[in-house]
Scaffold this motif. Structure first.
Motif, PDB file in Angstrom:
ATOM      1  N   ARG A   1      16.007   3.125   4.191  1.00 31.80           N
ATOM      2  CA  ARG A   1      16.686   1.851   4.492  1.00 31.80           C
ATOM      3  C   ARG A   1      15.733   0.738   4.917  1.00 31.80           C
ATOM      4  O   ARG A   1      16.143  -0.382   5.168  1.00 31.80           O
ATOM      5  CB  ARG A   1      17.709   2.037   5.626  1.00 31.80           C
ATOM      6  N   SER A   2      14.447   1.057   5.003  1.00 32.12           N
ATOM      7  CA  SER A   2      13.514   0.051   5.516  1.00 32.12           C
ATOM      8  C   SER A   2      13.320  -1.091   4.529  1.00 32.12           C
ATOM      9  O   SER A   2      13.227  -0.877   3.315  1.00 32.12           O
ATOM     10  CB  SER A   2      12.161   0.704   5.808  1.00 32.12           C
ATOM     11  N   PRO A   3      13.278  -2.352   5.029  1.00 32.28           N
ATOM     12  CA  PRO A   3      13.057  -3.507   4.155  1.00 32.28           C
ATOM     13  C   PRO A   3      11.654  -3.516   3.539  1.00 32.28           C
ATOM     14  O   PRO A   3      11.395  -4.232   2.572  1.00 32.28           O
ATOM     15  CB  PRO A   3      13.230  -4.711   5.090  1.00 32.28           C
ATOM     16  N   TYR A   4      10.755  -2.708   4.093  1.00 32.64           N
ATOM     17  CA  TYR A   4       9.381  -2.688   3.587  1.00 32.64           C
ATOM     18  C   TYR A   4       9.164  -1.617   2.532  1.00 32.64           C
ATOM     19  O   TYR A   4       8.093  -1.491   1.972  1.00 32.64           O
ATOM     20  CB  TYR A   4       8.404  -2.429   4.745  1.00 32.64           C
ATOM     21  N   ARG A   5      10.193  -0.839   2.284  1.00 29.38           N
ATOM     22  CA  ARG A   5      10.019   0.283   1.358  1.00 29.38           C
ATOM     23  C   ARG A   5       9.797  -0.202  -0.065  1.00 29.38           C
ATOM     24  O   ARG A   5      10.462  -1.125  -0.543  1.00 29.38           O
ATOM     25  CB  ARG A   5      11.266   1.156   1.400  1.00 29.38           C
ATOM     26  N   LEU A   6       8.823   0.406  -0.742  1.00 27.85           N
ATOM     27  CA  LEU A   6       8.563   0.113  -2.154  1.00 27.85           C
ATOM     28  C   LEU A   6       8.474   1.419  -2.926  1.00 27.85           C
ATOM     29  O   LEU A   6       8.230   2.476  -2.343  1.00 27.85           O
ATOM     30  CB  LEU A   6       7.236  -0.651  -2.311  1.00 27.85           C
ATOM     31  N   GLU A   7       8.658   1.337  -4.221  1.00 25.38           N
ATOM     32  CA  GLU A   7       8.446   2.504  -5.065  1.00 25.38           C
ATOM     33  C   GLU A   7       6.958   2.608  -5.405  1.00 25.38           C
ATOM     34  O   GLU A   7       6.225   1.607  -5.411  1.00 25.38           O
ATOM     35  CB  GLU A   7       9.271   2.394  -6.348  1.00 25.38           C
ATOM     36  N   LEU A   8       6.531   3.845  -5.696  1.00 25.87           N
ATOM     37  CA  LEU A   8       5.104   4.095  -5.953  1.00 25.87           C
ATOM     38  C   LEU A   8       4.573   3.191  -7.074  1.00 25.87           C
ATOM     39  O   LEU A   8       3.466   2.660  -6.992  1.00 25.87           O
ATOM     40  CB  LEU A   8       4.914   5.579  -6.286  1.00 25.87           C
ATOM     41  N   LYS A   9       5.368   2.979  -8.114  1.00 26.11           N
ATOM     42  CA  LYS A   9       4.898   2.163  -9.250  1.00 26.11           C
ATOM     43  C   LYS A   9       4.575   0.735  -8.827  1.00 26.11           C
ATOM     44  O   LYS A   9       3.807   0.043  -9.489  1.00 26.11           O
ATOM     45  CB  LYS A   9       5.937   2.165 -10.369  1.00 26.11           C
ATOM     46  N   GLU A  10       5.207   0.286  -7.707  1.00 23.34           N
ATOM     47  CA  GLU A  10       4.978  -1.094  -7.272  1.00 23.34           C
ATOM     48  C   GLU A  10       3.664  -1.248  -6.504  1.00 23.34           C
ATOM     49  O   GLU A  10       3.214  -2.362  -6.237  1.00 23.34           O
ATOM     50  CB  GLU A  10       6.133  -1.563  -6.371  1.00 23.34           C
TER      51      GLU A  10
ATOM     52  N   THR B   1       0.851  -1.203   0.000  1.00 24.16           N
ATOM     53  CA  THR B   1       0.000   0.000   0.000  1.00 24.16           C
ATOM     54  C   THR B   1       0.878   1.240   0.000  1.00 24.16           C
ATOM     55  O   THR B   1       2.109   1.140  -0.027  1.00 24.16           O
ATOM     56  CB  THR B   1      -0.872   0.050   1.277  1.00 24.16           C
ATOM     57  N   ILE B   2       0.241   2.405   0.049  1.00 27.80           N
ATOM     58  CA  ILE B   2       0.965   3.677   0.048  1.00 27.80           C
ATOM     59  C   ILE B   2       1.909   3.753   1.257  1.00 27.80           C
ATOM     60  O   ILE B   2       2.923   4.453   1.231  1.00 27.80           O
ATOM     61  CB  ILE B   2      -0.012   4.872  -0.002  1.00 27.80           C
ATOM     62  N   LEU B   3       1.616   2.967   2.303  1.00 26.15           N
ATOM     63  CA  LEU B   3       2.500   2.975   3.470  1.00 26.15           C
ATOM     64  C   LEU B   3       3.923   2.568   3.075  1.00 26.15           C
ATOM     65  O   LEU B   3       4.900   3.126   3.567  1.00 26.15           O
ATOM     66  CB  LEU B   3       1.978   2.011   4.551  1.00 26.15           C
ATOM     67  N   ASN B   4       4.032   1.605   2.167  1.00 27.43           N
ATOM     68  CA  ASN B   4       5.348   1.132   1.741  1.00 27.43           C
ATOM     69  C   ASN B   4       6.165   2.244   1.074  1.00 27.43           C
ATOM     70  O   ASN B   4       7.389   2.244   1.111  1.00 27.43           O
ATOM     71  CB  ASN B   4       5.215  -0.046   0.772  1.00 27.43           C
ATOM     72  N   VAL B   5       5.466   3.192   0.470  1.00 30.55           N
ATOM     73  CA  VAL B   5       6.157   4.303  -0.200  1.00 30.55           C
ATOM     74  C   VAL B   5       6.649   5.312   0.838  1.00 30.55           C
ATOM     75  O   VAL B   5       7.634   6.026   0.622  1.00 30.55           O
ATOM     76  CB  VAL B   5       5.211   4.979  -1.216  1.00 30.55           C
ATOM     77  N   LEU B   6       5.959   5.346   1.992  1.00 33.70           N
ATOM     78  CA  LEU B   6       6.328   6.295   3.052  1.00 33.70           C
ATOM     79  C   LEU B   6       7.409   5.739   3.978  1.00 33.70           C
ATOM     80  O   LEU B   6       7.860   6.426   4.881  1.00 33.70           O
ATOM     81  CB  LEU B   6       5.095   6.663   3.883  1.00 33.70           C
ATOM     82  N   GLU B   7       7.785   4.485   3.774  1.00 32.76           N
ATOM     83  CA  GLU B   7       8.830   3.907   4.625  1.00 32.76           C
ATOM     84  C   GLU B   7      10.148   4.641   4.385  1.00 32.76           C
ATOM     85  O   GLU B   7      10.444   5.042   3.262  1.00 32.76           O
ATOM     86  CB  GLU B   7       9.022   2.415   4.288  1.00 32.76           C
ATOM     87  N   PRO B   8      10.961   4.781   5.440  1.00 29.12           N
ATOM     88  CA  PRO B   8      12.263   5.441   5.271  1.00 29.12           C
ATOM     89  C   PRO B   8      13.150   4.637   4.309  1.00 29.12           C
ATOM     90  O   PRO B   8      12.959   3.424   4.162  1.00 29.12           O
ATOM     91  CB  PRO B   8      12.860   5.432   6.692  1.00 29.12           C
TER      92      PRO B   8
END
Ligand SMILES: Nc1ncnc2c1ncn2[C@@H]1O[C@H](COP(=O)(O)OP(=O)(O)OP(=O)(O)O)[C@@H](O)[C@H]1O
Ligand SMILES: Nc1ncnc2c1ncn2[C@@H]1O[C@H](COP(=O)(O)OP(=O)(O)OP(=O)(O)O)[C@@H](O)[C@H]1O
Ligand SMILES: [Mg+2]
Ligand SMILES: [Mg+2]
Lengths: 259, 259
Positions: A67-76, A58-65
């Motif tokens: 270095r976070s392992p949960y971070r995703l790019e918006l396109k994903e 979700t959009i939360l993954n885009v807001l991850e800092p």
């Protein structure tokens, strides 16, 4: 690409309804539209027919800092909706955690903005649905956008709340150091009442040209459409709700010449 | 003395409208009623015809810690309203500070409750108007009351929000260690729509006897009355808004036999 936040810290003033139906109306006019749901209640996500709890991206993954392992790019995290030209970056209740986890992160107001910038998207419009608060999620939306539409129900207390919200936006413009075009949209309006006439006069005086000509009338089809997970023009195209939002889209599109 | 909080973390679901008009209806039935405004937006205060910024004594003074020079007893802030039998402990925007200042004070959820206990009041009813959040102000109201009325607009998303709110109330009952009777009131209802029928069925299943028989219909007189700073029965006694709240008062009064 126009990036527009739909905001008001007051609850229940048709932010989500406007996101979904203005978004669908712009899509109907052949614009490629992305709706970003920034509300942990995920009403835009629900109102477009999805079950928020079924998403693990979700959009939360885009807001991850960074270095976070949960971070995703918006396109994903962007998904198509059942409406042609209309896309969604969904939310779910996990987004509530962001309010706490982001609170001490460096550059925390900028995560959405930088996510959008990095994504190099090809949309004509990005509409951002905000929660009813002035917390870090709304701040991220206001930093990421260039225009904000404040939805306002023409009842007595609406004006009092708006002045305070405008002060906050003013402060943000100073702190965020970017220009922000503010528009006001009258929603859920009982246009034949005296109360409406009194309040609209006051809104007009205060906002002048920033007030959209189009007024969204109160129309149960809008509530019903959302309960069926579709934009109103798919649920009941001849309803006044559908007509109002299609007219709003025309008015918004007219502004393209100046952007 | 029945102490009833009117609560829902969702905005714009007629908490204030219910406080004012159920309060006035109970007063009309010869009950002595105190409304405590726990919302920094002070809409109950406004809706009863007062200007919040003109008060230097408000409910905030009652929430001050014991050694504070600003602390007052509840009896020092209560004022009569223009409606016989109806009294008000007003609020204003300074109450917003309480959310931050109380946050680390010992016994911070109990300041309103102990203020009411100390005051040894002679009211039949105390109605507490809550802000649209689950912060320290709503927690104080839930700790101080014995009954809570959750107002709910019969739209699709209403049920989703309610389940979460009920979980929180459940947690509070455990933490606060006191019994809390929960009631649900359907408000701003478009009773002739399909959406209404679908949603009410779901609400009935979930809440059973806790759901009031009386349903408050959508009626612009309620919004107009508030804009004139009077309860609806003074503004337009024959309106459906007035009738609905007078009926609700009868239903609430009937429960007196069990209290
Ligand atoms: N023009 C309208 N006519 C009738 N009902 C409407 C209209 N606009 C919105 N609604 C209904 O009013 C309720 C609140 O609208 P909505 O959820 O869009 O507000 P919101 O500002 O996004 O609320 P929140 O602050 O909780 O996010 C919903 O049930 C919606 O279906
Ligand atoms: N039955 C009704 N019919 C028509 N309008 C209503 C009704 N009940 C409330 N309203 C109007 O709806 C708006 C929201 O109501 P109200 O302020 O009482 O909600 P609230 O839950 O207290 O909101 P908040 O969360 O901001 O405190 C107000 O403008 C009010 O006048
Ligand atoms: Mg919303
Ligand atoms: Mg209120």
């Amino acid at each position: 690409m126009r990036i527009i936040a739909i905001a008001n810290q007051k609850g229940g003033v048709a932010k989500t309804t406007t996101c979904i139906n203005l978004g669908a109306s712009l899509a109907y006019h052949a614009r490629k539209v992305l709706i970003i749901d920034m509300d942990p209640q995920a009403h835009s996500t629900l109102g477009l027919g999805f079950e928020p709890d079924e998403f693990d991206r979700t959009i939360l993954n885009v807001l991850e800092p960074p270095r976070s392992p949960y971070r995703l790019e918006l396109k994903e995290v962007i998904i198509p909706t059942r409406t042609p030209n209309l896309y969604l970056a969904p939310a779910n209740i996990d987004l509530a955690g962001a309010e706490y986890r982001l609170i001490d992160k460096l550059g925390r107001e900028d995560f959405l903005n930088s996510g959008i910038q990095r994504a190099n998207l090809s949309f004509d419009y990005i509409l951002i649905d905000c929660p009813p608060s002035l917390g870090i999620l709304t701040v991220n939306a206001l930093k990421a956008c260039r225009e904000v539409i404040i939805t306002i129900q023409p009842h007595y207390f609406a004006m009092r709340g708006i002045e305070e919200f405008m002060e906050t936006i003013g402060l943000m413009k100073e702190n965020l150091k970017h220009d922000l075009e503010v528009y006001v949209l009258i929603t859920i309006a009982d246009v034949r009442t005296n109360l409406y006439r009194e309040v609209v006069e006051e809104i007009k005086k205060y906002f002048g040209d920033h007030l959209f000509e189009t007024v969204i009338h109160r129309n149960i089809s809008l509530a019903e459409a959302t309960s069926h997970g579709v934009p109103v023009m798919e649920y009941e195209p001849s309803s006044s709700g559908a007509q109002c939002y299609l007219n709003l889209a025309k008015e918004v599109i007219k502004l393209e010449e100046e952007k």
